[in-house]
Design a protein around this motif. Sequence first.
Motif, PDB file in Angstrom:
ATOM      1  N   VAL A   1       6.350  -3.211  -0.215  1.00 23.31           N
ATOM      2  CA  VAL A   1       5.496  -2.229  -0.883  1.00 23.31           C
ATOM      3  C   VAL A   1       6.368  -1.025  -1.226  1.00 23.31           C
ATOM      4  N   SER A   2       6.344  -0.610  -2.495  1.00 20.22           N
ATOM      5  CA  SER A   2       7.226   0.464  -2.943  1.00 20.22           C
ATOM      6  C   SER A   2       6.450   1.520  -3.721  1.00 20.22           C
ATOM      7  N   ALA A   3       6.836   2.772  -3.508  1.00 19.80           N
ATOM      8  CA  ALA A   3       6.266   3.866  -4.290  1.00 19.80           C
ATOM      9  C   ALA A   3       6.940   3.917  -5.652  1.00 19.80           C
ATOM     10  N   LEU A   4       6.206   4.369  -6.647  1.00 21.54           N
ATOM     11  CA  LEU A   4       6.762   4.548  -7.983  1.00 21.54           C
ATOM     12  C   LEU A   4       7.450   5.902  -8.073  1.00 21.54           C
ATOM     13  N   SER A   5       8.525   5.980  -8.820  1.00 19.27           N
ATOM     14  CA  SER A   5       9.202   7.253  -9.028  1.00 19.27           C
ATOM     15  C   SER A   5       8.252   8.214  -9.744  1.00 19.27           C
ATOM     16  N   GLY A   6       8.004   9.366  -9.133  1.00 21.96           N
ATOM     17  CA  GLY A   6       7.086  10.330  -9.721  1.00 21.96           C
ATOM     18  C   GLY A   6       5.640   9.884  -9.664  1.00 21.96           C
ATOM     19  N   GLY A   7       5.341   8.914  -8.800  1.00 15.48           N
ATOM     20  CA  GLY A   7       4.007   8.339  -8.763  1.00 15.48           C
ATOM     21  C   GLY A   7       3.031   9.091  -7.883  1.00 15.48           C
ATOM     22  N   THR A   8       1.792   8.596  -7.888  1.00 13.69           N
ATOM     23  CA  THR A   8       0.753   9.145  -7.011  1.00 13.69           C
ATOM     24  C   THR A   8       0.223   8.010  -6.149  1.00 13.69           C
ATOM     25  N   ASN A   9      -0.982   7.538  -6.413  1.00 13.99           N
ATOM     26  CA  ASN A   9      -1.634   6.605  -5.489  1.00 13.99           C
ATOM     27  C   ASN A   9      -1.448   5.136  -5.833  1.00 13.99           C
ATOM     28  N   ILE A  10      -0.617   4.806  -6.798  1.00  7.03           N
ATOM     29  CA  ILE A  10      -0.381   3.412  -7.164  1.00  7.03           C
ATOM     30  C   ILE A  10       0.998   2.979  -6.670  1.00  7.03           C
ATOM     31  N   TYR A  11       1.025   1.881  -5.905  1.00  4.42           N
ATOM     32  CA  TYR A  11       2.265   1.354  -5.335  1.00  4.42           C
ATOM     33  C   TYR A  11       2.450  -0.092  -5.807  1.00  4.42           C
ATOM     34  N   THR A  12       3.700  -0.515  -5.883  1.00  4.17           N
ATOM     35  CA  THR A  12       3.962  -1.896  -6.272  1.00  4.17           C
ATOM     36  C   THR A  12       4.009  -2.784  -5.032  1.00  4.17           C
ATOM     37  N   LEU A  13       3.536  -4.018  -5.201  1.00  3.30           N
ATOM     38  CA  LEU A  13       3.548  -5.018  -4.139  1.00  3.30           C
ATOM     39  C   LEU A  13       4.347  -6.222  -4.609  1.00  3.30           C
ATOM     40  N   GLU A  14       5.284  -6.672  -3.782  1.00  2.00           N
ATOM     41  CA  GLU A  14       6.052  -7.876  -4.083  1.00  2.00           C
ATOM     42  C   GLU A  14       5.987  -8.813  -2.885  1.00  2.00           C
ATOM     43  N   LEU A  15       5.625 -10.079  -3.149  1.00  2.00           N
ATOM     44  CA  LEU A  15       5.527 -11.083  -2.100  1.00  2.00           C
ATOM     45  C   LEU A  15       6.600 -12.141  -2.293  1.00  2.00           C
ATOM     46  N   ALA A  16       7.125 -12.629  -1.194  1.00  2.00           N
ATOM     47  CA  ALA A  16       8.107 -13.712  -1.260  1.00  2.00           C
ATOM     48  C   ALA A  16       7.432 -14.976  -1.788  1.00  2.00           C
ATOM     49  N   LYS A  17       8.249 -15.905  -2.304  1.00  2.00           N
ATOM     50  CA  LYS A  17       7.718 -17.121  -2.913  1.00  2.00           C
ATOM     51  C   LYS A  17       6.864 -17.939  -1.953  1.00  2.00           C
ATOM     52  N   GLU A  18       7.217 -17.896  -0.668  1.00  2.00           N
ATOM     53  CA  GLU A  18       6.490 -18.718   0.302  1.00  2.00           C
ATOM     54  C   GLU A  18       5.118 -18.156   0.660  1.00  2.00           C
ATOM     55  N   ILE A  19       4.801 -16.930   0.199  1.00  2.00           N
ATOM     56  CA  ILE A  19       3.491 -16.334   0.478  1.00  2.00           C
ATOM     57  C   ILE A  19       2.576 -16.563  -0.724  1.00  2.00           C
ATOM     58  N   ASP A  20       1.454 -17.191  -0.493  1.00  2.00           N
ATOM     59  CA  ASP A  20       0.466 -17.461  -1.539  1.00  2.00           C
ATOM     60  C   ASP A  20      -0.424 -16.227  -1.703  1.00  2.00           C
ATOM     61  N   GLY A  21      -0.248 -15.509  -2.807  1.00  2.00           N
ATOM     62  CA  GLY A  21      -0.990 -14.279  -3.045  1.00  2.00           C
ATOM     63  C   GLY A  21      -2.493 -14.485  -3.082  1.00  2.00           C
ATOM     64  N   ARG A  22      -2.922 -15.610  -3.655  1.00  2.00           N
ATOM     65  CA  ARG A  22      -4.345 -15.894  -3.748  1.00  2.00           C
ATOM     66  C   ARG A  22      -4.960 -16.068  -2.351  1.00  2.00           C
ATOM     67  N   LYS A  23      -4.285 -16.841  -1.506  1.00  2.00           N
ATOM     68  CA  LYS A  23      -4.794 -17.069  -0.155  1.00  2.00           C
ATOM     69  C   LYS A  23      -4.764 -15.787   0.670  1.00  2.00           C
ATOM     70  N   LEU A  24      -3.715 -14.993   0.470  1.00  2.00           N
ATOM     71  CA  LEU A  24      -3.623 -13.717   1.182  1.00  2.00           C
ATOM     72  C   LEU A  24      -4.806 -12.832   0.823  1.00  2.00           C
ATOM     73  N   GLN A  25      -5.075 -12.727  -0.467  1.00  2.00           N
ATOM     74  CA  GLN A  25      -6.189 -11.897  -0.908  1.00  2.00           C
ATOM     75  C   GLN A  25      -7.511 -12.384  -0.340  1.00  2.00           C
ATOM     76  N   GLU A  26      -7.733 -13.697  -0.400  1.00  2.00           N
ATOM     77  CA  GLU A  26      -9.005 -14.257   0.037  1.00  2.00           C
ATOM     78  C   GLU A  26      -9.217 -14.078   1.540  1.00  2.00           C
ATOM     79  N   LYS A  27      -8.166 -14.276   2.339  1.00  2.00           N
ATOM     80  CA  LYS A  27      -8.312 -14.147   3.775  1.00  2.00           C
ATOM     81  C   LYS A  27      -8.521 -12.695   4.188  1.00  2.00           C
ATOM     82  N   LEU A  28      -7.771 -11.782   3.578  1.00  2.00           N
ATOM     83  CA  LEU A  28      -7.975 -10.361   3.865  1.00  2.00           C
ATOM     84  C   LEU A  28      -9.423  -9.965   3.595  1.00  2.00           C
ATOM     85  N   ASN A  29      -9.940 -10.461   2.497  1.00  2.00           N
ATOM     86  CA  ASN A  29     -11.287 -10.117   2.071  1.00  2.00           C
ATOM     87  C   ASN A  29     -12.336 -10.715   3.001  1.00  2.00           C
ATOM     88  N   LYS A  30     -12.269 -12.017   3.202  1.00  2.00           N
ATOM     89  CA  LYS A  30     -13.320 -12.727   3.924  1.00  2.00           C
ATOM     90  C   LYS A  30     -13.323 -12.455   5.420  1.00  2.00           C
TER      91      LYS A  30
END
Length: 391
Positions: free
Chosen positions: A322-351
């Motif tokens: 998770v990285s802050a943007l240069s000169g940014g405010t409340n929006i941060y970038t998220l990068e996941l490794a290839k072995e992490i399924d973003g869809r499953k991560l989102q669904e499990k966090l939610n449910k």
Amino acid sequence: MTTSNNRRNFLKTAGSAIVPVLMPAGTLFAATARPQEAPAVRPVRFFGDGETFEPEDYINELAKLNAKGRIERDRYGTGGVVAALEKKFTEITGKESAIFMPSGTMANQLAIAVLSGESSKVFVQDTSHVFRDEADAAQSVFSKRLYPLAPGETYFTARQLQDTIESLPNEEVFRTGIGAVSIENPVRRTDGRQVPIDEIRKISTYCRSNNIKLHLDGARLFMASAWSGVPIKEYASHFDTVYVSLYKYFGASAGAVLCGSKDVIGKMGHLVKVHGGSMYSNWANAAMALHRLDGFEERLQSAVRRSEEIFASLNKIPGIRVSALSGGTNIYTLELAKEIDGRKLQEKLNKEFNVRMPRPNDKGQGQLMVNETLLYQSADYVIDAFRKSIR
């Protein structure tokens, strides 16, 4: 500097992914939560600028306020909680006067029209809401010629503004006059990046020495203040008019407040009526905004500190960055490794944890937005939710 994930692209690519997390909690969480990890009553949301309410929750909040005698109706924007809200904003911004308006677009356009008078040229950021997202209202309704500066960038500098203005006599045959300068801060089209306060000071000094009026599109000005540490009054002091949104983070369903001198704001009531914005009752939005405004700056600063703690720990988890943007405010970038399924991560966090985030794209890239909902659970709870969801 811009990224491909501006607001419009974000909504196009992430909209379908966010839909599941916006479903009623009863439908989404039934029989899915573990007893030891019962979902919070209110979700932690890594999207949006602040709290938003579903109709039932909105009505319940107003009912609580009304039971405490905190709602007094207005009539055509006069009196009641509308007057109280306007007074609050004069205190926050340090301006002489304020007026409630139905939308930010109306606030921006009427401010620019009044400040520029008979002169037609209005200088704006190329990436600004006024230039990109207000349906050419300045041109088609108010006969103003928007002059965009710094293509693709968050802001223009005082030097760029001065050079452009000084070059006009050599570039145009007829002089039509410099009307006003409008600055949006922070800029949503560049992922919430800010205009540096030093540059604002320089622009203000130049404009005032040349009798050029300045308008601030401060729809998300509280975000700029929370991340920069610059007080709202400091920002506002450099401008003739300031607009702040009521629905982006104060929980109201609509509305805006425009602040400025008594002379300028005194002209606005008639113009709101002329342009169809005069409504008999505005109390439902004004009451919610006034209520949520109490303590908001402190809550937002607490959310900033909470996010720093959470993101520092998430960055220790293999495969998450998770990285802050240069000169940014409340929006941060998220990068996941290839072995992490973003869809499953989102669904499990939610449910399982009631922690909601936009779905990352196929490359594991996305954005996380910080707002006061981060205060609804402890930092440890959120961090643990990510750890368990990845496993």
